[in-house]
Design a protein around this motif. Structure first.
Motif, PDB file in Angstrom:
ATOM      1  N   THR A 183      -7.375  -2.543   9.299  1.00  0.00           N
ATOM      2  CA  THR A 183      -7.043  -1.567  10.338  1.00  0.00           C
ATOM      3  C   THR A 183      -8.068  -1.485  11.458  1.00  0.00           C
ATOM      4  OG1 THR A 183      -8.035   0.126   8.951  1.00  0.00           O
ATOM      5  CG2 THR A 183      -5.643  -0.091   8.872  1.00  0.00           C
ATOM      6  N   SER A 196       0.583  -2.349  17.214  1.00  0.00           N
ATOM      7  CA  SER A 196       0.525  -1.289  16.206  1.00  0.00           C
ATOM      8  C   SER A 196      -0.902  -0.833  15.901  1.00  0.00           C
ATOM      9  CB  SER A 196       1.234  -1.737  14.938  1.00  0.00           C
ATOM     10  OG  SER A 196       0.517  -2.787  14.345  1.00  0.00           O
ATOM     11  N   GLY A 197      -1.163  -0.583  14.663  1.00  0.00           N
ATOM     12  CA  GLY A 197      -2.347   0.183  14.297  1.00  0.00           C
ATOM     13  C   GLY A 197      -3.616  -0.602  14.092  1.00  0.00           C
ATOM     14  N   LEU A 198      -4.020  -1.400  15.043  1.00  0.00           N
ATOM     15  CA  LEU A 198      -5.282  -2.116  14.904  1.00  0.00           C
ATOM     16  C   LEU A 198      -6.270  -1.602  15.939  1.00  0.00           C
ATOM     17  CD1 LEU A 198      -6.681  -4.503  13.416  1.00  0.00           C
ATOM     18  CD2 LEU A 198      -5.985  -5.910  15.344  1.00  0.00           C
TER      19      LEU A 198
END
Lengths: 234, 234
Positions: free
Chosen positions: A193, A208-210
């Motif tokens: 992440t 997305s969620g990086l």
DNA sequence: ATATGTGAAAAGTTTCACAGCC
DNA sequence: GGCTGTGAAACTTTTCACATAT
């Protein structure tokens, strides 16, 4: 700025109501977060030297800041001080660790076992702050199998399986610029992440969620050169 | 922001009249300087891929910035673009190098030949940007005399004489926290004007003309951990 | 008396929006 | 049409200054 690194904006969390006793963060700037980490560093040093209390004015002087800024930064996350007294070093230390997330251990992989990757893998400061190195990877078959401290350098092919089995949260990217983007994509797909990126490229963060934090050593030297030429002091 | 290293303020140069054709800088923020270095990095990459022109909007997209910010940053230092066309990559590259001071070579010493110092000494990116490593020093007698790339590790005792004879401008500090301040003081006295500090302490900048840029790897990881926990993306 | 926490002012930075030039 | 350079607006961050607590 040191900033600054690529600037990066406010949080904008503003999710309205605070919930019961979790210190849900209000909008906090990246500059504040960086200073929180510096406060923590100073607190740990003060603790080692036997101090138990500190005032915002003292902290400010140590870091070259304004005392009001220290209080404002801390007040983003709660009320940690006592009026007329100051802040307890042990409790403020714990509070900041909880805020930064270093009250629990993070599993980290190092990608790239060149000069920089090997040095960073051996860096004590990471462990001291609760970052645990769970693996180091390289694509060079000559390096794979080599022992480095407590770890053996593994093939990049094993990346995904290690990320899964070791529950890896974060990656440190110390690969050449031309492979950074590809590796970052693999890391994201594998479930990492956050990336601390030492490669001198902007890692495209696909969507997305990086989260990516960039550290470019050449950029830092250039900042220094500029500052030297344009001396602030008369 | 990724923020940021200890912020570091505006220049506030405001020295009044600009002189004739030197691009005397107006007040420029540290964040702008960092972005200038990133623009340079992108320009060099674009050049390698054969491009000759770029628009602010394209540069902005590559770095995740607003196009107006790119133009505003550049306009702090002059007018480098052509309306309707964009910026010439070769000339903008040269202009930014001159602004950052990397159009000439800088002599740098590395202090500390531990893991990190040795890795940084071998880092290609420094040479590529006109930073020349003129010496590497350590206080450990076991390391002194060891060969490292093109250099032999020297005793810290030789620091002052090398700084003088090699006309050293900058130092990279990669020593333990407890010796950083002392070494920094020696560097300043010896005539070094800028330090890139990797030691996890605030180097007291005693007064006169010493500029310090801090890079604390543990701080960067903490910033990353915070950003991961407080995810911006829904 | 001392030092925090925080509204409000000041300072700084980014973004908008458009005139001006290609 | 396309894109820069830049005033002005919008927004963010820092600093001031003081009520409040010990």
């Amino acid at each position: 700025m040191a900033l600054e690194q690529p600037t990066g904006k406010n949080d904008g969390q503003g999710s309205g109501r605070r919930n019961q006793n979790v210190p849900t963060p209000p909008p906090v700037s990246a500059a504040t977060v960086t200073r929180m980490a510096l406060y923590l560093r100073e607190l740990q040093q003060l603790h080692r030297s036997g101090q138990v209390r500190i005032q915002s004015s003292v902290m400010a002087k140590r870091l070259g800041l304004n005392d009001s800024q220290v209080r404002r930064d801390l007040s983003c996350f709660g009320q940690f001080g006592q009026r007329g007294i100051g802040y307890s070093i042990p409790s403020l230390t714990k509070a900041i660790q909880a805020i930064l997330g270093t009250d629990r251990s993070w599993n980290v992989v190092m990608i790239g076992a060149g000069n920089l990757g090997r040095a960073l893998a051996g860096y004590r400061g990471f462990n001291q702050q609760n970052f645990r190195l769970a693996g180091i990877f390289d694509s060079d078959p000559e390096k794979v199998g080599t022992v480095l401290g407590a770890l053996t350098i593994r093939s990049l092919q094993d990346l995904e399986s290690v990320v899964e089995s070791e529950k890896v949260d974060l990656a440190i990217l110390a690969v050449p610029a031309n492979s950074a983007t590809l590796v970052a994509q693999r890391l994201e797909v594998a479930g990492v992440t956050g990336i601390l990126n030492f490669a001198p490229v902007t890692v495209r963060t696909p969507g997305s969620g990086l989260t990516v934090v960039d550290v470019d050593l050449a950029v830092e030297l250039q900042r220094l050169a500029f500052a030297v030429i344009n001396q602030k002091n008369s």
